[in-house]
Structure formats: structure tokens, C-alpha cells
Design an enzyme around this catalytic site. Structure first.
Site, mmCIF file in Angstrom:
data_model
loop_
_atom_site.group_PDB
_atom_site.id
_atom_site.type_symbol
_atom_site.label_atom_id
_atom_site.label_comp_id
_atom_site.label_asym_id
_atom_site.label_seq_id
_atom_site.Cartn_x
_atom_site.Cartn_y
_atom_site.Cartn_z
ATOM 1 N N ARG A 171 -9.880 -11.838 1.064
ATOM 2 C CA ARG A 171 -10.672 -12.896 0.421
ATOM 3 C C ARG A 171 -9.982 -14.236 0.552
ATOM 4 N NH1 ARG A 171 -10.432 -9.611 -5.120
ATOM 5 N NH2 ARG A 171 -10.490 -7.964 -3.551
ATOM 6 N N LYS A 205 0.832 -1.197 0.000
ATOM 7 C CA LYS A 205 0.000 0.000 0.000
ATOM 8 C C LYS A 205 0.871 1.253 0.000
ATOM 9 C CE LYS A 205 -4.020 -1.985 2.362
ATOM 10 N NZ LYS A 205 -4.928 -1.936 1.205
HETATM 11 N N1 BES Z 1 -8.237 -4.020 3.625
HETATM 12 C C1 BES Z 1 -8.309 -3.617 2.275
HETATM 13 C C2 BES Z 1 -9.609 -2.898 1.928
HETATM 14 C C3 BES Z 1 -9.866 -1.582 2.597
HETATM 15 C C4 BES Z 1 -9.636 -0.402 1.921
HETATM 16 C C5 BES Z 1 -10.411 -1.527 3.851
HETATM 17 C C6 BES Z 1 -9.915 0.802 2.542
HETATM 18 C C7 BES Z 1 -10.691 -0.310 4.467
HETATM 19 C C8 BES Z 1 -10.448 0.847 3.802
HETATM 20 C C9 BES Z 1 -8.202 -4.825 1.358
HETATM 21 O O1 BES Z 1 -7.429 -5.865 1.833
HETATM 22 C C10 BES Z 1 -7.554 -4.355 0.113
HETATM 23 O O2 BES Z 1 -6.426 -4.001 0.153
HETATM 24 N N2 BES Z 1 -8.314 -4.369 -0.972
HETATM 25 C C11 BES Z 1 -7.821 -3.972 -2.237
HETATM 26 C C12 BES Z 1 -8.174 -5.048 -3.216
HETATM 27 C C13 BES Z 1 -7.468 -4.920 -4.519
HETATM 28 C C14 BES Z 1 -6.021 -5.199 -4.345
HETATM 29 C C15 BES Z 1 -8.078 -5.892 -5.483
HETATM 30 C C16 BES Z 1 -8.487 -2.674 -2.610
HETATM 31 O O3 BES Z 1 -9.668 -2.505 -2.321
HETATM 32 O O4 BES Z 1 -7.840 -1.824 -3.203
HETATM 33 MN MN MN Z 2 -5.407 -5.675 1.371
#
Ligand code: BES
Ligand code: MN
Ligand code: ZN
Length: 489
Positions: free
Chosen positions: A345, A271
Site C-alpha cells: 500500500r 514473515k
Molecule cells: N504481499 C503480502 C500479501 C500476500 C499474502 C500476498 C499472501 C500473497 C499471498 C502483503 O504485502 C502483506 O504482507 N500483507 C499483510 C498485511 C498486514 C501486515 C497488514 C498481510 O496480509 O498479512
Molecule cells: Mn507484505
């Protein structure tokens, strides 16, 4: 916490509600409270009945005095439960700010015209505890031990029925506050091991069956998806399992599966520096499930529930999983990892498989799963997916009843096909940015075998940006009430 009485002789601060449309009837009876004559104040019409209007009085009689609060409640016509709760939240927050302890609330004056008294008492019990909840603080000198909140309720109803109603409300509030507490804790404090400890204590308190699968158990069970997420971490993974059996037999089981990622760095699909803070809350699904179990433990419905929480953090090291890795889940399905940040997931896949192996007849998974759902619905509604409209409808109704709105996203063959696209494995964990909230749900759905399933993506609703009338800024404890209500009703 609650004292319920029929007689109105009190030596406490007195709290009265004023509706613009029905106050005179109610106040006929109580106008002469211990010789403190309130009638002229009410009849003068100079006390505002507008919502969130507060009037503080100090009355004296024969050398004694009473503090009286009039809380304006507006018109009971067209008043929604949500608005009523917010107005009551404002009232309890006002009392909290004023440092009022154990006030005496005149229940009859707070019942909107035509509303059920017990149901309203439940809402009051709930809101008293959710609106004034204080999150744990690590500031030096911060108060560690919380004082028990107390409320005296004066009623013309049978005190026992009101007591029960208030306690029902507080059971829901305790669930919400448990969820908030857990989401608030930083990831260096709330590791998967600590989360498991928290669950163990709860299981002891409420007599749930408790089991935690350790890393070695996961290896034996072939939980390659959760293990892959944990590969880069020094913190061992935990699969937390709790069972509440309210029926004779272990049948008709609802599974609550909560994403318990205690910290999400994104892994090698890392991230950004602004995208990472806040990811201590990536166990919001687990928090909702534990919150619901808290409520269920207190209210003891004749229902069966299994709570499953796959927990790990998502870290980087020489041993961490990487994009292009192919892993094998507990279901036997192989997964091509395209993005290590789509870790929730993966954890849920093994959680859902395990829940079904333990006899789940229906599954609800709840997770802070995607940024996509935040883009789609913002922080106002939880996104959902389902393979069973009737089941979804029941969950959605529970959400509406408790004030946690849910919106259904589509789930059809076109979406299902996306998560199956891989040249090398059965599934891929991150098909495309397009509709990626749905992709997250569709991936989890691929592990559901012929049982009704609802997926709840709380990435947008799990935290709030500002303080509000129902609670502090930050974690909301969302879906704890919905899950509990679905199980209990
Ligand atoms: N934990 C995150 C999702 C999230 C984003 C929670 C903002 C709370 C606030 C999740 O694990 C994630 O990183 N999702 C990615 C998925 C993508 C890589 C397909 C996302 O949503 O960008
Ligand atoms: Mn994630
Ligand atoms: Zn995540």
C-alpha cells in the site's frame, strides 16, 4: 500462427467437435473429407459426445491416411463461456500431450448452438495459447526456445473475419501468459531493474511512451513511501511508467497501477519461514498491468492508458525502514509505519499519486495486497473496493466477460477512519487485523483525489495450487484480461 481456410482438403490431423445436440447438421457438409468418409463413424452414435470425451481415429484411403480427433463437447444448451473454455482447454492440452502439431480444426463443428462464430473463434484462439502455456524452467536441459504454436482453422465463414477473431483471442492470451511468466520468475532474476527492462522492451515493441523514474527522481518528487520500502534493499527501486495514446489528445485517461514488489520478506515485521516462500509473486499486480498492456499494444484501441508500476523488493538491513518510522508520501500526506509488511500500500500510494499527476481520469490499482482477501474469498474471486459504483460495475462486467470474477468489499466512513488513526501522522499503514483486506484498500483509497477508483486485491487469485484446464499450476496472470477488456470495450 493461424491459417484460416475455406476449403477442407487437408493433409493434416483433423479436429472435430461433437455436441450432443447439433452434430448431424454440421457434419452433413464435412462427412466426406478428402474422400475419408467420416459419416459412418458419426452416424453410428458410438462416438461419445460427452464433454472431455476424446476419440482418436486413423483413417486410410488410397494409401494415404489422416488422423482424426473427435472431441466431445456435451450439450450446447446452458453451456457457459467458462465451461466451454475449460472443455476447449482440455482438448488443446490433449493435442499437446499427443504431440500434434498444426492440426486442422473444423470450426463449424465447435460453435455451440446460437453462439456468435467470431466470438467463439476468439475464445478458441485465447484458450489454445493459455491452456498449453509452458512456464520457463531453470532445469538443466530445459528447452529454451519455444516453438511457435500453429493451428489451421477450416471454416465456412469469411476467412479474414475468423483470422481477426482468432488474433483477438491470442492477444488476450499473450497478455495472460506475459503475466504468468513474470510472476513465475524468481526474485533474484526478476529484480525491479529487470522488470523495468522487460517493460522497456514491450514499450519498444508496441510503440508506447516509456519512462522509468530512478531513485534520484523519486527523491526529487518526494516519493517517500516507495523509497521507505526500498530503504533496506541493495536493488534500486524503479517507478515504471508507460503511456499508450489511442486518442488525439491526452484526455480521458485510464491509469493502471500495479504493485511491483519483486520480493516481500515483510521487512522488520518479518514473515514466517512458511509465509515467505511464494513472495516472488508479490509483483502480480505489475504483471497484470504489463499483461494488459501487451494485449492493448496488439489490439490498439482508440483509448488512452497510463501504466504505473512502483517496484522494489522489501528487505532488511541496517538501513531498512522500521515500525514507528514516520514517512512522507509524494502526496504530502505523512504515514506512521506500524507494520513494514504492509509495504504494498505504501508503494501504491506513490504510484496512485503519480498517475493522477500525469492526468489520470480514473484509476485502477491491482495488487497482491493482503492475506485477508485470501481468507475472505479464497482463490476463486478477486476482492475489490471502489469509490464509484458505475466505474466498478464496468470493471466487474469486464471480469465476468473474460472469466475473472470480482467481488466488491465495503468501503465506508468507518473503514476510512481506521487508516487515519495516528497520534503522530496523517495516516497509519496497518490499523488492525480486523478487516485487513479492506484496510489495505482503504489506505490506497486515501491517496485518490476525486477520480473514480477501483482497487483489485489479487493475493488469492494470482496463483493457482494445481494445474487446470486453462493453464499450468502456479501463476494465473489474473486481471491482465480484465484490465485490457475494460480499456478496449
Ligand atoms: N504481499 C503480502 C500479501 C500476500 C499474502 C500476498 C499472501 C500473497 C499471498 C502483503 O504485502 C502483506 O504482507 N500483507 C499483510 C498485511 C498486514 C501486515 C497488514 C498481510 O496480509 O498479512
Ligand atoms: Mn507484505
Ligand atoms: Zn507484499
Amino acid at each position: 500462427m493461424f491459417t484460416v481456410r475455406k476449403d477442407w482438403k487437408v493433409d493434416q490431423t483433423i479436429i472435430l467437435g461433437l455436441f450432443s445436440d447439433n452434430f448431424t447438421e454440421v457434419f452433413e457438409e464435412i462427412s466426406d473429407l478428402n474422400g475419408f468418409n467420416l459419416k459412418p463413424y458419426i452416424e453410428s452414435g458410438s462416438i461419445s459426445t460427452g464433454p472431455r470425451q476424446v476419440e482418436r481415429l486413423l483413417l486410410s484411403s488410397d494409401g494415404e491416411f489422416r488422423r482424426v480427433y473427435f472431441f466431445g463437447l456435451g450439450s450446447s444448451e446452458d453451456l457457459t463461456r467458462d465451461e466451454y473454455k475449460r472443455i476447449m482447454g482440455y482438448a488443446f492440452q490433449t493435442l499437446q500431450k499427443d504431440g500434434v502439431q498444426n492440426p486442422a480444426l473444423v470450426l463449424d463443428s465447435f460453435i455451440p448452438k446460437g453462439w456468435d462464430v467470431q466470438e467463439t473463434a476468439s475464445l478458441i484462439g485465447e484458450v489454445m495459447l493459455t491452456s498449453t502455456y509452458v512456464l520457463p524452467s531453470f532445469k538443466t536441459g530445459a528447452q529454451k526456445e519455444k516453438e511457435e504454436q500453429r493451428l489451421t482453422v477450416l471454416t465456412s465463414e469469411e476467412p479474414e473475419t475468423i483470422q481477426t477473431a482468432l488474433e483477438k483471442g491470442s492477444a488476450y492470451a499473450d497478455g495472460v501468459n506475459t503475466g504468468r511468466y513474470l510472476v513465475h520468475l524468481p526474485a533474484n532474476v526478476l529484480t525491479p531493474s529487470e522488470l523495468a527492462e522487460f517493460a522497456r522492451t514491450m514499450a519498444e515493441d508496441y510503440d508506447f511512451t516509456y519512462k522509468v523514474l530512478e531513485k534520484q527522481d523519486m527523491e526529487e518528487l518526494g516519493m517517500g513511501a516507495l523509497l521507505a520500502v526500498n530503504q533496506g534493499s541493495v536493488e534500486p527501486p524503479k517507478m515504471i511508467v508507460m503511456k499508450y495514446q489511442g486518442l488525439e489528445d491526452w484526455s480521458d485517461v485510464t491509469a493502471l497501477v500495479g504493485k511491483g514488489i519483486t520480493y516481500d520478506t515483510g521487512g522488520y515485521s518479518i514473515k514466517t519461514k512458511t509465509g515467505m516462500p511464494g513472495m516472488k509473486g508479490d509483483m502480480g499486480g505489475a504483471a497484470a498491468v504489463l499483461g494488459a498492456m501487451e494485449t492493448i499494444g496488439q489490439l490498439k484501441p482508440k483509448k488512452n492508458v497510463i501504466a504505473v508500476i512502483p517496484s522494489s523488493d522489501n528487505m532488511i538491513s541496517g538501513e531498512a525502514f522500521k515500525p514507528d518510522d514516520v514517512i512522507t508520501s509524494m502526496s504530502g500526506k505523512t504515514i506512521e509505519v506500524l507494520n513494514t509488511d504492509a509495504e504494498g500500500r505504501l508503494a501504491l500510494a506513490d504510484g496512485v499519486t503519480y498517475a493522477q499527476k500525469e492526468g489520470a481520469d480514473r484509476v485502477i490499482d491491482v495488487a497482491t495486497l493482503t492475506g485477508g482477501v485470501v481468507t475472505a474469498l479464497g482463490s476463486w474471486m478477486t476482492g475489490a473496493m471502489t469509490n464509484d459504483q458505475a466505474f466498478y460495475h464496468a470493471v466487474e462486467q469486464s471480469g465476468q466477460t473474460v472469466g475473472e470474477p470480482i467481488w466488491l468489499l465495503p468501503y465506508n466512513e468507518d473503514y476510512k477512519a481506521q487508516v487515519r488513526k495516528s497520534d503522530i501522522a496523517d495516516l497509519n499503514n496497518s490499523p488492525t487485523r480486523k478487516a485487513h483486506a479492506i484496510m489495505g484498500g482503504a489506505f490506497v483509497g486515501a491517496f485518490v483525489e476525486n477520480v473514480p477508483w477501483v482497487h483489485l486485491d489479487i493475493a488469492g487469485t494470482s496463483t493457482s495450487e494445481g494445474a487446470y484446464e486453462l493453464g499450468p499450476k502456479g501463476p494465473t496472470g489474473v486481471m491482465a484480461k480484465t484490465l485490457a477488456h475494460y480499456v478496449i470495450q
